[in-house]
Write a protein that holds these residues in place. Structure first.
Motif, PDB file in Angstrom:
ATOM      1  N   TRP A  84       0.793  -1.227   0.000  1.00 47.90           N
ATOM      2  CA  TRP A  84       0.000   0.000   0.000  1.00 47.90           C
ATOM      3  C   TRP A  84       0.831   1.287   0.000  1.00 47.90           C
ATOM      4  O   TRP A  84       0.280   2.380  -0.075  1.00 47.90           O
ATOM      5  CB  TRP A  84      -0.948   0.022   1.199  1.00 47.90           C
ATOM      6  CG  TRP A  84      -0.293  -0.369   2.501  1.00 47.90           C
ATOM      7  CD1 TRP A  84      -0.187  -1.627   3.019  1.00 47.90           C
ATOM      8  CD2 TRP A  84       0.363   0.496   3.427  1.00 47.90           C
ATOM      9  NE1 TRP A  84       0.505  -1.597   4.210  1.00 47.90           N
ATOM     10  CE2 TRP A  84       0.842  -0.306   4.493  1.00 47.90           C
ATOM     11  CE3 TRP A  84       0.583   1.871   3.467  1.00 47.90           C
ATOM     12  CZ2 TRP A  84       1.545   0.222   5.577  1.00 47.90           C
ATOM     13  CZ3 TRP A  84       1.275   2.404   4.553  1.00 47.90           C
ATOM     14  CH2 TRP A  84       1.745   1.571   5.596  1.00 47.90           C
ATOM     15  N   PHE A 259      -4.919   4.212   3.408  1.00 45.76           N
ATOM     16  CA  PHE A 259      -5.480   4.786   2.178  1.00 45.76           C
ATOM     17  C   PHE A 259      -6.124   6.138   2.470  1.00 45.76           C
ATOM     18  O   PHE A 259      -7.330   6.338   2.298  1.00 45.76           O
ATOM     19  CB  PHE A 259      -6.473   3.818   1.527  1.00 45.76           C
ATOM     20  CG  PHE A 259      -5.842   2.522   1.091  1.00 45.76           C
ATOM     21  CD1 PHE A 259      -5.198   2.415  -0.133  1.00 45.76           C
ATOM     22  CD2 PHE A 259      -5.869   1.421   1.933  1.00 45.76           C
ATOM     23  CE1 PHE A 259      -4.597   1.227  -0.509  1.00 45.76           C
ATOM     24  CE2 PHE A 259      -5.277   0.230   1.557  1.00 45.76           C
ATOM     25  CZ  PHE A 259      -4.633   0.124   0.328  1.00 45.76           C
ATOM     26  N   PHE A 264     -10.154   8.440  -2.110  1.00 39.52           N
ATOM     27  CA  PHE A 264     -10.336   7.062  -1.651  1.00 39.52           C
ATOM     28  C   PHE A 264     -11.492   6.929  -0.647  1.00 39.52           C
ATOM     29  O   PHE A 264     -11.708   5.854  -0.107  1.00 39.52           O
ATOM     30  CB  PHE A 264      -9.050   6.542  -1.007  1.00 39.52           C
ATOM     31  CG  PHE A 264      -7.995   6.143  -1.990  1.00 39.52           C
ATOM     32  CD1 PHE A 264      -7.709   4.810  -2.222  1.00 39.52           C
ATOM     33  CD2 PHE A 264      -7.286   7.093  -2.702  1.00 39.52           C
ATOM     34  CE1 PHE A 264      -6.738   4.433  -3.135  1.00 39.52           C
ATOM     35  CE2 PHE A 264      -6.315   6.730  -3.615  1.00 39.52           C
ATOM     36  CZ  PHE A 264      -6.046   5.397  -3.836  1.00 39.52           C
ATOM     37  N   CYS A 267     -14.027   4.164  -1.458  1.00 45.63           N
ATOM     38  CA  CYS A 267     -13.425   2.830  -1.301  1.00 45.63           C
ATOM     39  C   CYS A 267     -13.353   2.444   0.172  1.00 45.63           C
ATOM     40  O   CYS A 267     -13.632   1.298   0.547  1.00 45.63           O
ATOM     41  CB  CYS A 267     -12.021   2.791  -1.883  1.00 45.63           C
ATOM     42  SG  CYS A 267     -11.894   3.176  -3.628  1.00 45.63           S
ATOM     43  N   ASN A 268     -12.976   3.392   1.010  1.00 41.94           N
ATOM     44  CA  ASN A 268     -12.752   3.108   2.427  1.00 41.94           C
ATOM     45  C   ASN A 268     -14.036   2.780   3.184  1.00 41.94           C
ATOM     46  O   ASN A 268     -13.980   2.276   4.302  1.00 41.94           O
ATOM     47  CB  ASN A 268     -12.054   4.289   3.097  1.00 41.94           C
ATOM     48  CG  ASN A 268     -10.671   4.552   2.520  1.00 41.94           C
ATOM     49  OD1 ASN A 268     -10.096   3.685   1.861  1.00 41.94           O
ATOM     50  ND2 ASN A 268     -10.143   5.740   2.756  1.00 41.94           N
ATOM     51  N   GLN A 280      -9.516  -0.397  -3.105  1.00 41.19           N
ATOM     52  CA  GLN A 280      -8.432   0.494  -2.701  1.00 41.19           C
ATOM     53  C   GLN A 280      -7.182   0.270  -3.550  1.00 41.19           C
ATOM     54  O   GLN A 280      -6.567   1.231  -4.045  1.00 41.19           O
ATOM     55  CB  GLN A 280      -8.123   0.285  -1.217  1.00 41.19           C
ATOM     56  CG  GLN A 280      -9.215   0.773  -0.282  1.00 41.19           C
ATOM     57  CD  GLN A 280      -9.052   0.265   1.136  1.00 41.19           C
ATOM     58  OE1 GLN A 280      -8.517  -0.824   1.360  1.00 41.19           O
ATOM     59  NE2 GLN A 280      -9.511   1.034   2.113  1.00 41.19           N
TER      60      GLN A 280
END
Length: 736
Positions: A84, A259, A264, A267-268, A280
């Motif tokens: 990541w 993230f 994002f 997505c989170n 992510q």
């Protein structure tokens, strides 16, 4: 003593952590970290197409490609091997963008609680950390966070030069102090059950927490108190009290979020973990590829954690600067409790508490207080950081869920600790510090001689309720992370019995454990004792103790201090052993064979509660300088020597830092795969790769930041420097 004495400052905010994750091996063991090389066997098995000849071009592309992964619970998602934050720079700080860590309260006397009207609070004073300045100027490097073993979670070290308190525009205007020379902060009491994750939204280390501590000696400390009453009180103690050595800073890092880049947010919020990871990583890889294609610097993706902490006094006799070494209570039994309202989780919760520390302090009016540091103790239940309520039933009541500090010597009970004193609001107000008035019937001797325990009311019928109990003797070291690049190294231990230096010699058995599974593997989870039989073949030792034993040795500490030596087994046998300290007359046959992230038995050890140090046994690579010299001197022209020297330097030394830690190329302006760039900067590269900066100074300047360059490869860099500076002439003799 420690930060549990007064006066003290409380702070609250965030920590950002920006590691390079290409070496993590969480899903795929692509990095042979004991040797600081790519895991070529694994890459070949995967038919990756990556070879030493094309690694500079092919590995970064491969590291960014999405691939399927299935975890041990059968959950599926897609992610990349670079993980990541492939482009991270190992930096950490107590801020992130416009989020700061601020002084939120002060306390001048025991029994009074924190106040928020001090000038520091009014000025919105911020606390932060910086690294060493670059040679020849005052510009500081970032503080650096480095895993001693990049495949493990139990020993992250936070290197720094200074801690400062000031304003956003004048960050040093109130306090600036250098940490005790040669020391660093390190992840103590790393509890992977700190967040019970009842909402399922925590990822990776988001369920964990760690305690960090550093000390600032008065000789390198400047306090400008202005109109701050709290700073004036601290300054008076530092200047006039001979028992005070300087300031101590202790904090707890928890509730880590991943993230955090813009874009994002949707997505989170995905509830399913597998789908969330896939979304992510898909967006992150697409972002990196778009940036690289456009010629822009690829984004860094640091974590952001909550942090609470305390600034107080560092006293004489507190020999361990990087963690508590006093009256410590460790997990004995699982707790039972509830996620409090307004949490939507209505089922009971259970797990292991973290450790706690207790001291007895006397106020100016003669009253005595048991001061308890619960900063690392009580878990949160979810992403809202609500503290678990240790009560027999779920209630929206601050008086229920009480804890009791119990003394084995009896006497009147100390006041209970109701939920309201360890709930979220109280925790963030006092960094988890609780003060209990000691009844007059409990004498100093009764308190000092007692075995302490923390009792929870919400336990099964007939259970004693002791969730934490004291170990009579605590043994710790400031060498929590040790690098062995020579033949041997000496580790110094410090012991305290019920918070004081032992009056008699203390026996400690030091035992060698190896990561399980043995490296390089996928994300090690525990430790296995090095013993005869299977362990010697499956978990071969990396060091021996004095006398040649690889399993353990006894060390005697006099006046609370002693040391022992460990020796390298073989020049080319690196490894990452964990040396665990067992105070008392512990027999070899009584050593636990395995130690995991949580206790396996009542009162058992875990990686969170054990006292230990991690050793990174680096390869010597002794033949490599000779091979370099032979290859270069076999050439008959300067241009041939230049070509051979560069190819050898990149293929044998620089390639791994170029492709596993690619940040240098994009952020630092130093392309380790470009000969012109390296030749221009070779003198500074060699200067910053000096092993003294790593092993003695613990400097944030050290290169590579991952701190894993062998002595042999360092000598190759020095030979290359000589060639650059001498026009590629033949290398002289056997030394420069």
């Amino acid at each position: 003593m420690s930060v549990l004495a007064v006066p003290r400052l409380y702070f609250n905010g965030v920590m950002s952590n920006n590691p390079a994750t290409g070496n993590n091996n969480d899903q795929w063991p692509v990095y042979d970290f004991p040797h600081a090389e790519l895991n070529w066997d694994y890459l070949n098995e995967q038919q990756s197409g990556i070879t030493p000849e094309n690694v500079r071009d092919t590995f970064p592309v491969w590291a960014r490609q999405l691939r399927d992964y299935v975890d041990e619970r059968g959950r599926k998602w897609q992610q990349c091997a670079g993980e990541w934050n492939y482009y991270g720079d190992m930096g950490w700080a107590l801020h992130h963008r416009d989020l700061e860590t601020r002084v939120t309260g002060t306390q001048l006397a025991h029994g009074t609680g924190p106040v928020t009207d001090d000038e520091l609070v009014k000025q919105k004073a911020v606390i932060d950390v910086v690294g060493d300045p670059f040679p020849g100027n005052t510009f500081h490097t970032p503080a650096r966070a480095i895993d001693n073993n990049p495949d493990a979670f139990w020993c992250t070290n936070f290197y720094l030069k200074k801690i400062q308190i000031g304003t956003v525009t004048a960050p040093e205007c109130f306090v600036t102090g250098e940490v005790q020379p040669g020391t660093y902060m390190t992840s103590r009491w790393l509890n992977l059950q700190r967040n019970l994750n009842t909402d399922g939204m925590r990822q990776l280390a988001g369920v964990g927490a760690a305690m960090l501590q550093a000390c600032l000696p008065k000789e390198e400390l400047r306090i400008t108190q202005g109109s701050s009453v709290a700073l004036q009180a601290l300054k008076d103690k530092v200047d006039n009290d001979s028992t005070v050595r300087g300031l101590m800073v202790r904090c707890v890092v928890y509730l880590t979020h991943y993230f955090n880049l813009d874009g994002f947010e949707d997505c989170n919020k995905i509830p399913d973990l597998g789908n969330r990871f896939t979304a992510q990583y898909s967006r992150l890889v697409r972002l990196w590829n778009d940036e690289l294609e456009a010629g822009r610097v690829p984004s860094q993706n640091p974590t952001v954690s909550k942090v609470v902490g305390t600034v107080g006094l560092w006293h004489q006799g507190e020999d361990v600067t990087s963690g508590p070494c006093g009256r410590v209570l460790y997990p004995k039994k699982k707790f039972f409790g509830w996620a409090p309202p307004p949490s939507k989780h209505e089922d009971p919760v259970s797990g292991w508490l973290g450790s706690a520390m207790v001291e007895c302090h006397k106020a100016a009016d003669g009253k005595r207080y048991a001061v308890i540091d619960l900063g690392s103790t009580i878990p949160e239940t979810d992403g809202d950081a609500l503290k678990a309520q240790l009560s027999k039933k779920r209630q929206n009541d601050a008086e229920h869920g009480a804890l009791e500090l119990v003394l084995s010597t009896g006497g009147d009970k100390l006041p209970a600790i109701p939920y309201g004193q360890y709930a979220k609001a109280a925790y963030e107000r006092t960094s988890g510090i609780v003060e209990l008035l000691i009844p007059d019937a409990v004498t100093d001797k009764m308190f000092n001689d007692a075995d302490l325990s923390l009792k929870a009311a919400a336990m099964p019928v007939g259970d004693s309720g002791d969730v934490l109990t004291e170990r009579a003797t605590v043994v710790e070291t400031d060498q929590r992370s040790t690098y062995l690049d020579g033949d041997n190294v000496t580790i110094t231990l410090h012991a305290r019995t019920k918070g004081a230096k032992p009056t008699e010699p203390t026996t400690v058995r030091v035992a060698q454990y190896m990561p399980d599974p043995y490296p390089p593997g996928e994300s090690t989870g525990g430790w296995h004792l090095v013993t005869l039989g299977r362990a010697l073949s499956d978990y071969p030792p990396a060091v021996t103790f004095e006398g040649g034993d690889a399993t353990s040795m006894e060390v005697t500490l006099t006046d609370g201090t002693g040391s022992f030596q460990i020796n390298r087994i073989d020049d080319e046998q690196p490894g990452c052993p964990i040396l665990v300290f067992f105070p008392g007359e512990t027999k070899v046959e009584d050593l636990p064979e395995e130690i995991g992230p949580v206790p396996s038995t009542e009162g058992g050890l875990s990686t969170a509660s054990a006292s230990f140090c991690c050793v990174r046994v680096l390869p010597r690579d002794k033949p490599v300088p000779t091979e370099f010299r032979t290859a270069v001197n076999a050439c008959t022209t300067d241009s041939a020597r230049e070509h051979v020297a560069w190819k050898f330097l990149y293929d044998r030394v620089l390639y791994v830092y170029d492709v596993v830690y690619p940040v240098m190329r994009y952020v630092a302006g130093l392309d380790l795969g470009d000969k012109t760039s390296v030749d221009k900067n070779i003198a500074q590269i060699v200067e910053l790769a000096d092993p003294e900066l790593r092993s003695t100074d613990n400097s944030t300047l050290y290169m590579p930041s991952s701190r894993e360059l062998s002595e042999g490869k360092y000598q190759v860099m020095k030979l290359y420097q000589w060639l650059v500076e001498n026009g590629w002439k033949k290398l002289p003799g056997q030394s420069l």
